[in-house]
Design a protein around this motif. Structure first.
Motif, short mmCIF file in Angstrom:
data_model
loop_
_atom_site.label_atom_id
_atom_site.label_comp_id
_atom_site.label_asym_id
_atom_site.label_seq_id
_atom_site.Cartn_x
_atom_site.Cartn_y
_atom_site.Cartn_z
N SER A 5 0.81 -1.22 0.00
CA SER A 5 0.00 0.00 0.00
C SER A 5 0.85 1.27 0.00
O SER A 5 0.54 2.22 -0.71
CB SER A 5 -0.95 0.00 1.20
OG SER A 5 -0.22 0.14 2.40
N ARG A 6 1.91 1.30 0.77
CA ARG A 6 2.73 2.52 0.84
C ARG A 6 3.43 2.83 -0.48
O ARG A 6 3.40 3.98 -0.92
CB ARG A 6 3.73 2.42 1.98
CG ARG A 6 3.02 2.53 3.32
CD ARG A 6 4.00 2.52 4.45
NE ARG A 6 3.28 2.44 5.70
CZ ARG A 6 3.57 3.14 6.75
NH1 ARG A 6 4.59 3.96 6.73
NH2 ARG A 6 2.88 3.02 7.85
N THR A 9 0.78 4.10 -2.93
CA THR A 9 0.35 5.46 -2.59
C THR A 9 1.42 6.47 -2.96
O THR A 9 1.11 7.55 -3.49
CB THR A 9 0.01 5.54 -1.09
OG1 THR A 9 -0.96 4.54 -0.77
CG2 THR A 9 -0.55 6.89 -0.72
N LEU A 10 2.66 6.16 -2.69
CA LEU A 10 3.76 7.07 -3.03
C LEU A 10 3.86 7.28 -4.54
O LEU A 10 3.99 8.42 -5.01
CB LEU A 10 5.08 6.53 -2.47
CG LEU A 10 6.30 7.40 -2.72
CD1 LEU A 10 6.17 8.71 -1.96
CD2 LEU A 10 7.55 6.67 -2.33
N GLY A 67 -4.15 -0.13 2.39
CA GLY A 67 -3.52 0.24 3.65
C GLY A 67 -4.50 0.49 4.78
O GLY A 67 -4.08 0.68 5.92
#
Length: 133
Positions: A5-6, A9-10, A67
């Motif tokens: 998820s991170r 998202t980034l 996330g």
């Protein structure tokens, strides 16, 4: 899936920022070229900026959904029962001083009632009249 998820998202944020910057630059360049030319031209955004923005929004949504935590039960009795069971296990017989442990609305149920200001004022007027005699 939390590890995925991170980065998603980034990447989505970077793509969205780049798409916004590209749209801004295109607008600025087309407005300055329109000022210098004799014929007014309104240039639409290129298709790649639209696609980049749509892909960035999709990646952001997927990253945020992956996330997020587990969903809470919709039914109140299921949720309150789960909280009470968890509190019973963690406390193992010892409770708070006010006795509201485990009940999600225990603090509301244990509080004192509302103060009647008008009744207090009437009592004070009666008291002051009795003392004044």
């Amino acid at each position: 899936m939390a590890w995925l998820s991170r980065p998603l998202t980034l990447v989505g944020l970077v793509l969205l920022a780049h798409g916004c910057y590209s749209a801004h630059e295109h607008t600025v360049l087309s407005s300055t070229s329109a000022q210098h030319s004799t014929s007014p031209s309104t240039a639409a955004l290129p298709l790649d900026i639209y696609i980049e923005t749509a892909v960035a929004t999709f990646l952001l949504c997927v990253g945020l959904v992956l996330g997020s935590g587990t969903l809470k039960p919709i039914e109140w009795h299921t949720w309150a029962g789960k909280i009470e069971r968890e509190a019973d296990r963690s406390l193992s017989g010892s409770g708070d001083a006010d006795g509201t442990t485990g009940n999600p609305f225990g603090a509301l149920e244990a509080r004192s009632g509302f103060i009647n200001i008008h009744k207090l004022h009437e009592d004070f007027v009666k008291y002051s009249q009795q003392v004044g005699k």
